[in-house]
Every structure is written in C-alpha cells, then in structure tokens.
Design a protein around this motif. Structure first.
Motif, PDB file in Angstrom:
ATOM      1  N   LYS A   1       0.841  -1.213   0.000  1.00 11.61           N
ATOM      2  CA  LYS A   1       0.000   0.000   0.000  1.00 11.61           C
ATOM      3  C   LYS A   1       0.872   1.258   0.000  1.00 11.61           C
ATOM      4  CE  LYS A   1      -4.222  -1.798   2.123  1.00 11.61           C
ATOM      5  NZ  LYS A   1      -5.020  -1.900   3.373  1.00 11.61           N
ATOM      6  N   ALA A   2       1.982   1.210   0.752  1.00  9.32           N
ATOM      7  CA  ALA A   2       2.900   2.356   0.778  1.00  9.32           C
ATOM      8  C   ALA A   2       3.486   2.623  -0.603  1.00  9.32           C
ATOM      9  CB  ALA A   2       4.021   2.104   1.783  1.00  9.32           C
ATOM     10  N   ASN A   3       3.551   1.575  -1.430  1.00  7.27           N
ATOM     11  CA  ASN A   3       4.048   1.725  -2.813  1.00  7.27           C
ATOM     12  C   ASN A   3       2.932   2.035  -3.809  1.00  7.27           C
ATOM     13  OD1 ASN A   3       6.753   1.287  -2.233  1.00  7.27           O
ATOM     14  ND2 ASN A   3       6.610  -0.919  -2.436  1.00  7.27           N
ATOM     15  N   GLY A   4       1.712   2.264  -3.296  1.00  5.22           N
ATOM     16  CA  GLY A   4       0.603   2.632  -4.173  1.00  5.22           C
ATOM     17  C   GLY A   4      -0.063   1.460  -4.858  1.00  5.22           C
ATOM     18  N   ILE A   5       0.011   0.264  -4.249  1.00  7.34           N
ATOM     19  CA  ILE A   5      -0.564  -0.958  -4.852  1.00  7.34           C
ATOM     20  C   ILE A   5      -1.752  -1.410  -4.014  1.00  7.34           C
ATOM     21  CG2 ILE A   5      -0.080  -3.382  -5.405  1.00  7.34           C
ATOM     22  CD1 ILE A   5       2.935  -2.476  -5.652  1.00  7.34           C
ATOM     23  N   SER A   6      -2.868  -1.739  -4.663  1.00 10.92           N
ATOM     24  CA  SER A   6      -4.066  -2.157  -3.923  1.00 10.92           C
ATOM     25  C   SER A   6      -3.926  -3.615  -3.499  1.00 10.92           C
ATOM     26  CB  SER A   6      -5.318  -1.976  -4.786  1.00 10.92           C
ATOM     27  OG  SER A   6      -5.246  -2.766  -5.940  1.00 10.92           O
ATOM     28  N   ALA A   7      -3.822  -3.830  -2.190  1.00 17.02           N
ATOM     29  CA  ALA A   7      -3.629  -5.177  -1.644  1.00 17.02           C
ATOM     30  C   ALA A   7      -4.355  -5.271  -0.311  1.00 17.02           C
ATOM     31  CB  ALA A   7      -2.137  -5.451  -1.454  1.00 17.02           C
ATOM     32  N   SER A   8      -4.691  -6.499   0.072  1.00 17.46           N
ATOM     33  CA  SER A   8      -5.324  -6.727   1.367  1.00 17.46           C
ATOM     34  C   SER A   8      -5.022  -8.138   1.820  1.00 17.46           C
ATOM     35  CB  SER A   8      -6.836  -6.512   1.258  1.00 17.46           C
ATOM     36  OG  SER A   8      -7.396  -6.398   2.555  1.00 17.46           O
ATOM     37  N   PHE A   9      -5.427  -8.460   3.064  1.00 12.01           N
ATOM     38  CA  PHE A   9      -5.263  -9.833   3.547  1.00 12.01           C
ATOM     39  C   PHE A   9      -6.562 -10.283   4.194  1.00 12.01           C
ATOM     40  CE2 PHE A   9      -3.720  -7.096   6.998  1.00 12.01           C
ATOM     41  CZ  PHE A   9      -4.398  -7.595   8.104  1.00 12.01           C
ATOM     42  N   PHE A  10      -6.721 -11.612   4.258  1.00  5.91           N
ATOM     43  CA  PHE A  10      -7.924 -12.217   4.830  1.00  5.91           C
ATOM     44  C   PHE A  10      -7.488 -13.341   5.748  1.00  5.91           C
ATOM     45  CE2 PHE A  10     -11.284 -15.441   4.820  1.00  5.91           C
ATOM     46  CZ  PHE A  10     -12.416 -14.680   5.094  1.00  5.91           C
ATOM     47  N   ASN A  11      -7.727 -13.163   7.048  1.00  6.41           N
ATOM     48  CA  ASN A  11      -7.384 -14.236   7.985  1.00  6.41           C
ATOM     49  C   ASN A  11      -8.181 -14.105   9.278  1.00  6.41           C
ATOM     50  OD1 ASN A  11      -5.983 -12.467   9.821  1.00  6.41           O
ATOM     51  ND2 ASN A  11      -4.219 -12.519   8.450  1.00  6.41           N
ATOM     52  N   SER A  12      -7.975 -15.047  10.175  1.00  7.05           N
ATOM     53  CA  SER A  12      -8.779 -15.148  11.393  1.00  7.05           C
ATOM     54  C   SER A  12      -8.539 -14.021  12.383  1.00  7.05           C
ATOM     55  CB  SER A  12      -8.502 -16.492  12.083  1.00  7.05           C
ATOM     56  OG  SER A  12      -7.118 -16.595  12.365  1.00  7.05           O
TER      57      SER A  12
ATOM     58  N   ILE B   1      12.378 -20.617  18.298  1.00  6.18           N
ATOM     59  CA  ILE B   1      12.327 -20.534  16.833  1.00  6.18           C
ATOM     60  C   ILE B   1      10.949 -20.129  16.329  1.00  6.18           C
ATOM     61  CG2 ILE B   1      14.229 -22.107  16.362  1.00  6.18           C
ATOM     62  CD1 ILE B   1      12.064 -24.264  15.810  1.00  6.18           C
ATOM     63  N   ALA B   2       9.969 -20.001  17.258  1.00 12.11           N
ATOM     64  CA  ALA B   2       8.632 -19.546  16.848  1.00 12.11           C
ATOM     65  C   ALA B   2       8.678 -18.117  16.315  1.00 12.11           C
ATOM     66  CB  ALA B   2       7.680 -19.608  18.046  1.00 12.11           C
ATOM     67  N   PHE B   3       9.777 -17.390  16.588  1.00 15.81           N
ATOM     68  CA  PHE B   3       9.837 -15.980  16.205  1.00 15.81           C
ATOM     69  C   PHE B   3      10.603 -15.779  14.906  1.00 15.81           C
ATOM     70  CE2 PHE B   3      11.847 -11.797  16.203  1.00 15.81           C
ATOM     71  CZ  PHE B   3      10.751 -10.987  16.443  1.00 15.81           C
ATOM     72  N   GLY B   4      10.081 -14.930  14.057  1.00 18.24           N
ATOM     73  CA  GLY B   4      10.867 -14.434  12.930  1.00 18.24           C
ATOM     74  C   GLY B   4      10.491 -14.933  11.566  1.00 18.24           C
ATOM     75  N   MET B   5       9.798 -16.082  11.473  1.00 18.71           N
ATOM     76  CA  MET B   5       9.489 -16.611  10.141  1.00 18.71           C
ATOM     77  C   MET B   5       8.589 -15.632   9.394  1.00 18.71           C
ATOM     78  SD  MET B   5       7.767 -20.224   9.201  1.00 18.71           S
ATOM     79  CE  MET B   5       7.259 -20.646   7.567  1.00 18.71           C
ATOM     80  N   GLY B   6       9.102 -15.136   8.282  1.00 20.13           N
ATOM     81  CA  GLY B   6       8.283 -14.247   7.471  1.00 20.13           C
ATOM     82  C   GLY B   6       8.285 -12.801   7.910  1.00 20.13           C
ATOM     83  N   ILE B   7       9.027 -12.461   8.967  1.00 23.03           N
ATOM     84  CA  ILE B   7       9.047 -11.067   9.400  1.00 23.03           C
ATOM     85  C   ILE B   7       9.837 -10.252   8.375  1.00 23.03           C
ATOM     86  CG2 ILE B   7      10.086  -9.504  11.083  1.00 23.03           C
ATOM     87  CD1 ILE B   7       8.974 -11.142  13.245  1.00 23.03           C
ATOM     88  N   ASP B   8       9.192  -9.228   7.866  1.00 19.04           N
ATOM     89  CA  ASP B   8       9.770  -8.473   6.753  1.00 19.04           C
ATOM     90  C   ASP B   8      10.560  -7.271   7.271  1.00 19.04           C
ATOM     91  OD1 ASP B   8      10.277  -8.061   4.147  1.00 19.04           O
ATOM     92  OD2 ASP B   8       8.321  -7.281   3.599  1.00 19.04           O
ATOM     93  N   LYS B   9      11.484  -7.507   8.186  1.00 16.51           N
ATOM     94  CA  LYS B   9      12.283  -6.415   8.766  1.00 16.51           C
ATOM     95  C   LYS B   9      13.676  -6.496   8.172  1.00 16.51           C
ATOM     96  CE  LYS B   9      13.974  -4.835  13.299  1.00 16.51           C
ATOM     97  NZ  LYS B   9      13.744  -3.403  13.236  1.00 16.51           N
TER      98      LYS B   9
ATOM     99  N   PRO C   1       5.389  -0.242  10.810  1.00 12.31           N
ATOM    100  CA  PRO C   1       6.829  -0.457  11.037  1.00 12.31           C
ATOM    101  C   PRO C   1       7.664   0.520  10.199  1.00 12.31           C
ATOM    102  CG  PRO C   1       5.720  -2.548  10.608  1.00 12.31           C
ATOM    103  CD  PRO C   1       4.724  -1.463  10.321  1.00 12.31           C
ATOM    104  N   ALA C   2       8.841   0.859  10.727  1.00 15.19           N
ATOM    105  CA  ALA C   2       9.696   1.847  10.060  1.00 15.19           C
ATOM    106  C   ALA C   2      10.076   1.453   8.639  1.00 15.19           C
ATOM    107  CB  ALA C   2      10.954   2.076  10.900  1.00 15.19           C
ATOM    108  N   PHE C   3      10.310   0.143   8.390  1.00 10.26           N
ATOM    109  CA  PHE C   3      10.766  -0.279   7.063  1.00 10.26           C
ATOM    110  C   PHE C   3       9.709  -0.087   5.986  1.00 10.26           C
ATOM    111  CE2 PHE C   3       9.078  -4.174   9.009  1.00 10.26           C
ATOM    112  CZ  PHE C   3       8.176  -4.583   8.046  1.00 10.26           C
ATOM    113  N   VAL C   4       8.443   0.098   6.399  1.00 10.99           N
ATOM    114  CA  VAL C   4       7.374   0.366   5.419  1.00 10.99           C
ATOM    115  C   VAL C   4       7.629   1.718   4.746  1.00 10.99           C
ATOM    116  CG1 VAL C   4       4.911   0.902   5.194  1.00 10.99           C
ATOM    117  CG2 VAL C   4       5.630  -1.096   6.499  1.00 10.99           C
ATOM    118  N   ILE C   5       8.241   2.650   5.495  1.00 15.30           N
ATOM    119  CA  ILE C   5       8.593   3.954   4.908  1.00 15.30           C
ATOM    120  C   ILE C   5       9.782   3.748   3.954  1.00 15.30           C
ATOM    121  CG2 ILE C   5       9.214   6.364   5.396  1.00 15.30           C
ATOM    122  CD1 ILE C   5       6.603   5.700   6.761  1.00 15.30           C
ATOM    123  N   PHE C   6      10.946   3.396   4.509  1.00 12.69           N
ATOM    124  CA  PHE C   6      12.139   3.096   3.708  1.00 12.69           C
ATOM    125  C   PHE C   6      13.009   2.101   4.471  1.00 12.69           C
ATOM    126  CE2 PHE C   6      11.601   7.540   1.912  1.00 12.69           C
ATOM    127  CZ  PHE C   6      11.281   7.127   0.627  1.00 12.69           C
TER     128      PHE C   6
END
Length: 692
Positions: free
Chosen positions: A82-93, A288-296, A541-546
C-alpha cells in the motif's frame, strides 16, 4: 488501481518499487510466471522472493492470491504494498468480521491486485475464486507442504487441489530453504510436476558466519553487544525458560530486550513483535517460533544460544539478518550438551532416522575446520571453489596439509560403491574392516578396500566430513544418507585438483578481535529519526517507509531536489510523492549547516562537483564574479584536490599564454596579458594558463 499492461517489467520495477535493476534470477522467474507457466523458486531470504509474484500480479489481469502461513507477514507485506501505491489486502482469522466482509467485497469486485490468505482460510474464499479472474496463485514458504521440510504444516496439504480446480492459472511456489528431497516433494504435493524450477544462489556474502564454543555464552554475548549500539538483533534459544532468563540478564545490563515464545498470549506476542518491527525494542530473545516471514530488513545480527536441529532451520534463521544487503554478523554457540538435548527431542518422531541424520550434518558444520560458507552452500547442492574470507575459519584458519591423496582415495571408494553407501560403510571399506556387512556385499573385492587402513577411524571420519563441508562430496538424507560425488570430486579424481585438509588434533582459535561496525554518519541518524517519526504517525513499522539500504543510498547521494530524490534506490512514484519533501528538508538543512562553515573556495568546488552547477551558475547563486569562481578551482587544485581544467582551457590556449609570458618577461600583472591578446582571453583564463 489500474495497471497499464503495456508497461515493461522494468517500468513497473521502478514505478512501484523504486529499483533500477532486478536481483539475480528475479527477471527470469517473473517472465516465467508472466508466460503462465508453473514455477518453483528457491531463493535465499533477502533475495527478493516477494517481488517474483508481486510484480507479475501488477502486470497480469485479475487478482493474485498469495497463500502465506503467517499473519504477521501478511500484514507487513500488505502495508509495504500500500505504501508503494498498490491495492492489496489480507484475509485471515485475526480480522473482525466487518473487516473480513469489506475485504471479500473488494476481492469480489476485482478491486485488489493481491490478496494474502492463510491456508486454513482459503476454503472460505471458494465461492469467490470461481467467479472472478485470478491472475496467479503464489504459495509462500512452500517447504511447509513437505514432510521432508523443516516446518511441515498439515494445512498446506490441501493446496494440491488448486491445480485441479484452476488448471490454466499459473502457480508459483517459493521458499528460502529446500534441499533436493523437499523440492521434489513440493512439486508432487502441489500437482505441478512439470514446473520450471529456479534455484538462486544460496550465498549471502554480507553475513559473517561465526561458530563459538558454548562456554560463558552470556559473557560472550554481552561483549558482542557492547560494540553494537542500538542495532536490531535476534537471539534464538531452545527453551522458553532460557529466553526469559537471558532477556532478564540483558535488561539488567541496560539493554532493551524482550523474550518471545509460545507461552505468551497472542496479545503479548504481538506487542513484542510490533516493538521489534518499530525499532523500539532492538533485541528479541526467542524460541524458533519468532521471525518466520518477518519483513524487517535492518536486523544486523542473529545469535544461536543453542545449536539448531538442522542446517535448513539454521540457514533460514541467520537469513533474517542483513536482508537489506548490508553487513550482518551471525554467531552459533555449540556444545555437546546441545546435541544430547536435540537427540532427545527427535526420539519417537515419525522420521526419527532422517532427523538424526540432519542433526549429525548440523554438528559437522559446527565442528568444521574449513570455510563455513562452502559447507553451508554445499549442503544445498551449490559448490564454490574459493573460500569466502568472511567467516571465523577464514579469518583464523587452522593448520592445513596437502590432503589430495586422502581425498582421491575417499572419492574413489564412493565411486566404486556406486554412490549407494552412507558414511559408515565408506569408512569401513577404506579401513579394510572385516565385518559381515562388508563381506555380504562383496566390498572386500573392490580396489579401494583397505586403501586408508593407516588412518584412524576417527581421523578418517573427520577428513570425510571436511570433504562434505568443502562441497567435494554430497549427502542425500532422503536416500538413507548415501554419499555422492559432486562436480568438484571429478576434478579431484581426474584433473589433478589439489585438496587441503585441516589437521585434526588442534584447538581451533577464536577470532581474537572483531571488526567494529562502521559509525553511522550524522545524516543517517537524522534520516532514521525522521523515518521513525513518520512511521509512528501512521502506526506502521519503520521499514514500510524506507529500508536502511535506502537511507544509506540517500546518505551517499545526498539529493537536493525531487528529481535527484527519485534516483535513490527504493524510491518509487508513490514514495516520491509521499516522502520526498520531508526527507529533502532534513538533507538540505544538514548540507546547508555543513557548508556554512566551509571556506569560500570549498563551497564553490562542492557546488561544481556535487550539485553539477556551471561556474556562471555558481557565480550567480553566490553573488560573486565568475573570475572568483575559477580562482576557487585553482585554489582547490593547489590544496591537492584532483581537478580537470581541460573543459575550461585547451592545451593550445595554455601554450599561447606561456609564449606570451616569455615575451612579457614574466610579469605577474594580468592586464598586460589581457591587452596582448586584445581582450580575446578573459582574466580567469589568463590566470589559469599561467598557473598550469
């Protein structure tokens, strides 16, 4: 958002993501998807997997459905899109019912280019999937579908029906870690046996690989952190209790650290994770439960307090550092007590033998006496011939000897055993063991039987492990751990390739001192603070900006204008519009303050070199004469600065001025020269000619 399909992939890359070029393999994978072909992409963390489905989603008609195992990852990626101007969403519980309904409506209307969904929630979308245009299905963390994989998720097994339900829609399966067995299983489970498979290099040269003995771990960690400032990092422990204890120790020493494990409530875990993503809690001590898929992208270090159970998991966990491509440090603490504990964990598992074989390979990596990166890449079937220079072994190498003859004997034995036997049998054959298994198979008759009987069983085992770690041999865990020859082995056997082996009986020295991370420039810190402020305003999160890499490029390029800001890596059209003014204000203020105290001739030089202004433009901007500006250039050259005067004065003109100097008997005044040339040479040019 409408996408112009006439745009080239390069246009889309720059417009939406702000990059001028693709990373290795990205373009080939993207083109494969755009050609509606099924794809399996094995790419390291930080290698740009997400772009391989995000960009085709923009180029193709319809909505891309992304199946992802983690809610945190979905939210982060959707925020970034979304920060890049792209229409996206998620669907989950995790969403309230009203929010879910809004998402479904937008999905049904075809207003989304990408929809992220957990595998468990996918059946709820069936009624819509059949009624709208789906551009592609992307299955992230695809190793979760395979029982051979290190993170098997039963919910993934239903995804095999997608190809039957949508035979003409391309499927792309992506993962950072998959050995040969897992890759084959992914293709079979997803019903895409003919998928084109792309395996990017597993090499992450920016990661420093460091293995240390497990004594005094806390002391070693505190010493390491003392050089790290407020850098973000993760410490992995095997037990919940260890995470709590270590986090408390770090907090008592003044570090901002929190524990993360499955024993926390969902709300507590989210709070810890958000604080880490937003850079308010830089250190996480986690299972190890932490970090999988974290986009940092700016995790600068990862420490394993205990040895992981396999190289697959270890590789994925260290891969959470340095995703921005900047230098990152990884430490693995190793002790035999870890091995005993991990062996207990595998007892009674359905694939116990397979897990134990992988644990043994992990142990061999930890005990390696040759380049760590070669061992790591060799495990994934990627063979490099040069040592990396960026691991503890390369920095403090052991003592080596010419082990070519031993290597040839081992490779010959593996070849004569038809690459069908595991390590134990290869050892028995080479040492000429008189046991029943050897004789039952008739191996006492092969030429290499007893060829290494002069080497002790333990030493020969260690030499073979070194050959595995050097990528000369391979091991197939899913086929009873049989040893095979790699392409490098053929060079050892037939092309005279030399092999160095490390002496076994030696204490491996630790790296005595470690390179202190470079001090961040003042401007970088100012940009980072602005990023934090903007992120807090939108609660993202900060990385969403840059990313940090984009801030570093900003610091390096020091853009003054919007046009220059658009050239910074990671700045696309949407972010240029949103953030250029805020960041340019900080950059210009910093540069103006720097230039305020500069000597006059240095100011002119900077405007010429950095801002690319002509001497006449500099003169106009500074309210000085053009003669003064050229005088400044001469002064800079006198102070030792390289300067090319050829664009202002030709060699013929210099010669004419030098000839005039002889006629005018070396007079220092410029007016006689001006009159001599009848006003054809300006004063600055005469001065320049006399100087040169």
């Amino acid at each position: 958002m409408k996408t112009d399909t006439k745009h080239t992939t390069n246009d889309l890359l720059k417009t939406y993501f702000g990059y001028d070029r693709f990373l290795p393999n990205q373009e080939e994978i993207i083109n494969n998807v755009l050609n509606k072909k099924d794809t399996i992409a094995i790419m390291p963390t930080g290698g740009g997997k997400s772009l391989c489905f995000q960009l085709p989603a923009l180029a193709l008609e319809g909505t891309a459905v992304i199946i992802s195992p983690l809610i945190a990852l979905m939210k982060d990626q959707v925020d970034a899109l979304k920060a890049n101007g792209i229409s996206a969403s998620f669907f989950n519980s995790s969403q309230p019912s009203e929010e879910q309904q809004t998402v479904l409506k937008n999905f049904q209307k075809g207003e989304l280019k990408l929809l992220y969904v957990a595998p468990e929630s996918l059946p709820q979308l069936n009624f819509i999937l059949n009624s709208i245009k789906i551009s592609l299905f992307a299955i992230d963390e695809a190793h979760c579908i395979s029982s051979w994989g290190h993170d098997f998720r039963p919910a993934y097994t239903q995804l095999g029906n997608l190809k039957k339900q949508f035979p003409n829609t391309p499927i792309i399966a992506l993962t950072a870690t998959a050995d040969r067995a897992t890759r084959i299983d992914i293709a079979n489970q997803l019903s895409i046996p003919n998928a084109n498979t792309f395996i990017a290099s597993f090499d992450r040269p920016n990661l420093y690989l460091d293995v240390r003995p497990g004594q005094n771990r806390n002391k070693q960690i505190l010493n390491f952190l003392s050089k790290r400032g407020e850098q973000s990092g993760i410490i992995y422990c095997l037990s919940r209790k260890s995470t709590e204890k270590l986090a408390s120790t770090l907090k008592a020493k003044g570090y901002k650290a929190e524990a993360y494990h499955a024993g926390l409530t969902s709300e507590e875990r989210n709070t810890v994770q958000d604080a880490f993503l937003n850079d308010t809690t830089p250190i996480i001590v986690a299972t190890i439960a932490f970090g999988m898929g974290i986009d940092k992208s700016n995790v600068r270090w990862v420490i394993h307090y205990n040895m992981p159970k396999n190289i697959d998991g270890y590789y994925q966990e260290i891969g959470r550092s340095g995703r921005d491509g900047l230098a990152a440090h990884t430490i693995l603490f190793y002790s035999f007590s870890d091995i005993i504990m991990l062996r207990k964990f595998t007892e009674g598992a359905a694939n116990e033998e397979y897990q134990l074989a992988k644990l043994e390979r992990m142990q061999q990596y930890a005990e390696a006496l040759s380049c760590r990166r070669r061992a790591l890449l060799g495990y994934f079937g990627e063979h490099i011939t040069e040592d990396c220079g960026n691991c503890d072994i390369c920095k403090t190498p052991p003592k080596y000897f010419d082990g070519t003859l031993i290597a040839q004997k081992v490779c010959s034995a593996v070849a004569r055993l038809q690459e069908q036997e595991a390590l134990g049998m290869v050892l028995d054959v080479l040492r000429g063991s008189q046991n029943a298994q050897v004789f039952e198979k008739g191996y006492q008759n092969i030429k290499t039987f007893g060829a290494a009987k002069d080497i002790s069983w333990r030493d020969l085992q260690q030499y073979i492990i070194q050959l595995l770690n050097q990528g000369i041999l391979e091991i197939h865990f899913h086929e009873n751990g049989r040893l095979l020859l790699s392409p490098s082995a053929k060079k050892v056997l037939f092309e005279g390739k030399k092999v160095r082996l490390a002496h076994i009986n030696q204490e491996k020295n630790q790296v005595a001192s470690e390179k202190t991370p470079r001090k961040r420039a003042e401007l970088f810190d100012q940009l980072r603070n602005l990023r934090m402020k903007l992120a807090q305003e939108i609660d993202k999160p900060a990385f969403v900006i840059f990313s940090d890499a984009t801030l570093e490029d900003m610091e390096f390029k020091k853009p003054r204008t919007r046009e220059e800001f658009a050239e910074v890596s990671g700045v696309g059209d949407a972010k240029l519009e949103k953030y250029a003014d805020d960041f340019l204000k900080v950059i210009n203020k910093h540069l103006d303050a720097q230039e305020k105290d500069l000597p006059s001739h240095e100011k002119s030089y900077r405007m010429f070199k950095i801002e690319n202004l002509s001497p006449s433009q500099i003169a106009a901007k500074r309210g000085l004469s053009e003669d003064s500006i050229y005088g400044h250039f001469i002064k800079m050259h006198q102070s030792g600065k390289d300067f090319d005067f050829s664009e202002f004065i030709s060699s013929e003109e210099i010669e004419q001025i030098k000839n005039a100097q002889k006629i005018l008997e070396n007079t220092e005044a410029l007016k006689p020269y001006f009159e001599y040339f009848e006003g054809k040479f300006q004063y600055w040019k005469i001065k320049m000619g006399l100087y040169l």
